[in-house]
Design a protein around this motif. Structure first.
Motif, PDB file in Angstrom:
ATOM      1  N   GLU A 133     104.627  -7.054  39.570  1.00 58.13           N
ATOM      2  CA  GLU A 133     103.592  -6.423  38.742  1.00 58.13           C
ATOM      3  C   GLU A 133     104.159  -5.502  37.661  1.00 58.13           C
ATOM      4  OE1 GLU A 133     100.807  -4.450  41.277  1.00 58.13           O
ATOM      5  OE2 GLU A 133     100.573  -6.194  42.573  1.00 58.13           O
ATOM      6  N   ARG A 134     105.459  -5.436  37.525  1.00 59.27           N
ATOM      7  CA  ARG A 134     106.054  -4.475  36.583  1.00 59.27           C
ATOM      8  C   ARG A 134     105.737  -4.784  35.135  1.00 59.27           C
ATOM      9  NH1 ARG A 134     111.814  -3.444  39.411  1.00 59.27           N
ATOM     10  NH2 ARG A 134     110.948  -2.362  41.201  1.00 59.27           N
ATOM     11  N   SER A 135     105.791  -6.034  34.740  1.00 59.19           N
ATOM     12  CA  SER A 135     105.528  -6.345  33.332  1.00 59.19           C
ATOM     13  C   SER A 135     104.084  -6.033  32.978  1.00 59.19           C
ATOM     14  CB  SER A 135     105.865  -7.802  33.019  1.00 59.19           C
ATOM     15  OG  SER A 135     105.079  -8.665  33.801  1.00 59.19           O
ATOM     16  N   ARG A 136     103.157  -6.312  33.872  1.00 51.88           N
ATOM     17  CA  ARG A 136     101.750  -5.992  33.623  1.00 51.88           C
ATOM     18  C   ARG A 136     101.557  -4.473  33.557  1.00 51.88           C
ATOM     19  NH1 ARG A 136      98.828  -8.531  37.859  1.00 51.88           N
ATOM     20  NH2 ARG A 136      99.244 -10.424  36.693  1.00 51.88           N
ATOM     21  N   SER A 137     102.232  -3.758  34.434  1.00 54.54           N
ATOM     22  CA  SER A 137     102.133  -2.294  34.440  1.00 54.54           C
ATOM     23  C   SER A 137     102.674  -1.700  33.144  1.00 54.54           C
ATOM     24  CB  SER A 137     102.901  -1.711  35.625  1.00 54.54           C
ATOM     25  OG  SER A 137     102.396  -2.178  36.832  1.00 54.54           O
ATOM     26  N   LEU A 138     103.816  -2.194  32.702  1.00 56.12           N
ATOM     27  CA  LEU A 138     104.385  -1.707  31.443  1.00 56.12           C
ATOM     28  C   LEU A 138     103.476  -2.025  30.259  1.00 56.12           C
ATOM     29  CD1 LEU A 138     108.176  -2.437  31.862  1.00 56.12           C
ATOM     30  CD2 LEU A 138     107.138  -0.235  31.375  1.00 56.12           C
ATOM     31  N   ALA A 139     102.888  -3.207  30.260  1.00 55.31           N
ATOM     32  CA  ALA A 139     101.967  -3.561  29.173  1.00 55.31           C
ATOM     33  C   ALA A 139     100.772  -2.619  29.148  1.00 55.31           C
ATOM     34  CB  ALA A 139     101.499  -5.008  29.343  1.00 55.31           C
ATOM     35  N   LEU A 140     100.256  -2.279  30.313  1.00 62.07           N
ATOM     36  CA  LEU A 140      99.121  -1.361  30.389  1.00 62.07           C
ATOM     37  C   LEU A 140      99.510   0.030  29.901  1.00 62.07           C
ATOM     38  CD1 LEU A 140      96.187  -1.050  31.342  1.00 62.07           C
ATOM     39  CD2 LEU A 140      97.099  -0.383  33.558  1.00 62.07           C
ATOM     40  N   VAL A 141     100.675   0.500  30.324  1.00 63.03           N
ATOM     41  CA  VAL A 141     101.135   1.836  29.912  1.00 63.03           C
ATOM     42  C   VAL A 141     101.372   1.880  28.400  1.00 63.03           C
ATOM     43  CG1 VAL A 141     103.054   3.460  30.076  1.00 63.03           C
ATOM     44  CG2 VAL A 141     102.071   2.476  32.146  1.00 63.03           C
ATOM     45  N   TYR A 142     102.073   0.894  27.867  1.00 64.51           N
ATOM     46  CA  TYR A 142     102.356   0.878  26.429  1.00 64.51           C
ATOM     47  C   TYR A 142     101.075   0.723  25.606  1.00 64.51           C
ATOM     48  CZ  TYR A 142     107.373   0.665  27.263  1.00 64.51           C
ATOM     49  OH  TYR A 142     108.655   0.954  27.646  1.00 64.51           O
ATOM     50  N   SER A 143     100.137  -0.088  26.064  1.00 61.27           N
ATOM     51  CA  SER A 143      98.894  -0.226  25.303  1.00 61.27           C
ATOM     52  C   SER A 143      98.096   1.074  25.339  1.00 61.27           C
ATOM     53  CB  SER A 143      98.055  -1.395  25.826  1.00 61.27           C
ATOM     54  OG  SER A 143      97.649  -1.165  27.157  1.00 61.27           O
ATOM     55  N   GLY A 144      98.166   1.797  26.464  1.00 60.63           N
ATOM     56  CA  GLY A 144      97.501   3.100  26.534  1.00 60.63           C
ATOM     57  C   GLY A 144      98.100   4.099  25.565  1.00 60.63           C
ATOM     58  N   MET A 145      99.414   4.022  25.381  1.00 66.22           N
ATOM     59  CA  MET A 145     100.082   4.906  24.434  1.00 66.22           C
ATOM     60  C   MET A 145      99.575   4.636  23.007  1.00 66.22           C
ATOM     61  SD  MET A 145     104.165   5.341  23.878  1.00 66.22           S
ATOM     62  CE  MET A 145     104.377   3.694  23.242  1.00 66.22           C
ATOM     63  N   TYR A 146      99.469   3.365  22.658  1.00 63.21           N
ATOM     64  CA  TYR A 146      98.985   3.028  21.314  1.00 63.21           C
ATOM     65  C   TYR A 146      97.493   3.322  21.164  1.00 63.21           C
ATOM     66  CZ  TYR A 146     103.519   0.863  20.718  1.00 63.21           C
ATOM     67  OH  TYR A 146     104.861   0.662  20.639  1.00 63.21           O
ATOM     68  N   LEU A 147      96.734   3.141  22.224  1.00 64.27           N
ATOM     69  CA  LEU A 147      95.308   3.468  22.175  1.00 64.27           C
ATOM     70  C   LEU A 147      95.117   4.969  21.938  1.00 64.27           C
ATOM     71  CD1 LEU A 147      92.384   2.499  22.484  1.00 64.27           C
ATOM     72  CD2 LEU A 147      92.617   2.947  24.941  1.00 64.27           C
ATOM     73  N   GLY A 148      95.968   5.777  22.553  1.00 64.38           N
ATOM     74  CA  GLY A 148      95.905   7.220  22.326  1.00 64.38           C
ATOM     75  C   GLY A 148      96.191   7.585  20.877  1.00 64.38           C
ATOM     76  N   SER A 149      97.150   6.918  20.278  1.00 68.52           N
ATOM     77  CA  SER A 149      97.461   7.174  18.868  1.00 68.52           C
ATOM     78  C   SER A 149      96.299   6.793  17.970  1.00 68.52           C
ATOM     79  CB  SER A 149      98.704   6.387  18.452  1.00 68.52           C
ATOM     80  OG  SER A 149      99.824   6.833  19.156  1.00 68.52           O
ATOM     81  N   VAL A 150      95.716   5.640  18.225  1.00 63.39           N
ATOM     82  CA  VAL A 150      94.581   5.177  17.412  1.00 63.39           C
ATOM     83  C   VAL A 150      93.387   6.119  17.584  1.00 63.39           C
ATOM     84  CG1 VAL A 150      92.876   3.330  17.175  1.00 63.39           C
ATOM     85  CG2 VAL A 150      95.304   2.776  17.336  1.00 63.39           C
ATOM     86  N   THR A 151      93.144   6.551  18.815  1.00 65.22           N
ATOM     87  CA  THR A 151      92.028   7.472  19.061  1.00 65.22           C
ATOM     88  C   THR A 151      92.250   8.796  18.339  1.00 65.22           C
ATOM     89  OG1 THR A 151      91.690   6.445  21.228  1.00 65.22           O
ATOM     90  CG2 THR A 151      90.681   8.594  20.869  1.00 65.22           C
ATOM     91  N   GLY A 152      93.462   9.318  18.413  1.00 62.10           N
ATOM     92  CA  GLY A 152      93.764  10.558  17.710  1.00 62.10           C
ATOM     93  C   GLY A 152      93.577  10.425  16.206  1.00 62.10           C
ATOM     94  N   LEU A 153      94.031   9.301  15.661  1.00 57.69           N
ATOM     95  CA  LEU A 153      93.861   9.071  14.218  1.00 57.69           C
ATOM     96  C   LEU A 153      92.391   8.886  13.845  1.00 57.69           C
ATOM     97  CD1 LEU A 153      96.884   6.716  13.536  1.00 57.69           C
ATOM     98  CD2 LEU A 153      96.586   9.063  12.741  1.00 57.69           C
ATOM     99  N   ALA A 154      91.606   8.325  14.743  1.00 59.98           N
ATOM    100  CA  ALA A 154      90.177   8.125  14.460  1.00 59.98           C
ATOM    101  C   ALA A 154      89.414   9.447  14.451  1.00 59.98           C
ATOM    102  CB  ALA A 154      89.572   7.176  15.485  1.00 59.98           C
TER     103      ALA A 154
END
Length: 93
Positions: free
Chosen positions: A24-45
């Motif tokens: 499950e590591r690759s799925r976990s990393l994908a979730l963590v990295y997408s959350g990081m980018y979602l946080g950036s987009v939310t902050g910019l919004a």
């Protein structure tokens, strides 16, 4: 940013290598990295709203305060390994 983001990616990989099963590591990393980018987009919004309503310094104060709160919660609630987590039952460790 600099120092904080420089160690972020290796630290996330290290923590997930201890917490997530190999399958499950690759799925976990994908979730963590997408959350990081979602946080950036939310902050910019939300930044234009904050600037319009409270002035440009409010972006730094609000996002910095949010980051500080997250850091304090993380330090107190996120152990580095399952063996260090007092809330896990022995068979889960």
């Amino acid at each position: 940013m600099g120092i904080g983001e420089g160690v972020l990616m290796p630290a996330m990989n290290n923590i997930l290598s201890k917490w997530a099963p190999v399958a499950e590591r690759s799925r976990s990393l994908a979730l963590v990295y997408s959350g990081m980018y979602l946080g950036s987009v939310t902050g910019l919004a939300f930044s234009p709203f904050l600037i319009h309503k409270f002035g440009w310094p409010s972006v730094f104060f609000s996002l910095g305060s949010l980051g500080t709160v997250w850091f304090v919660v993380w330090l107190n609630k996120a152990p580095s390994t399952p063996l260090e987590d007092p809330e896990l039952m022995p068979q889960e460790k």
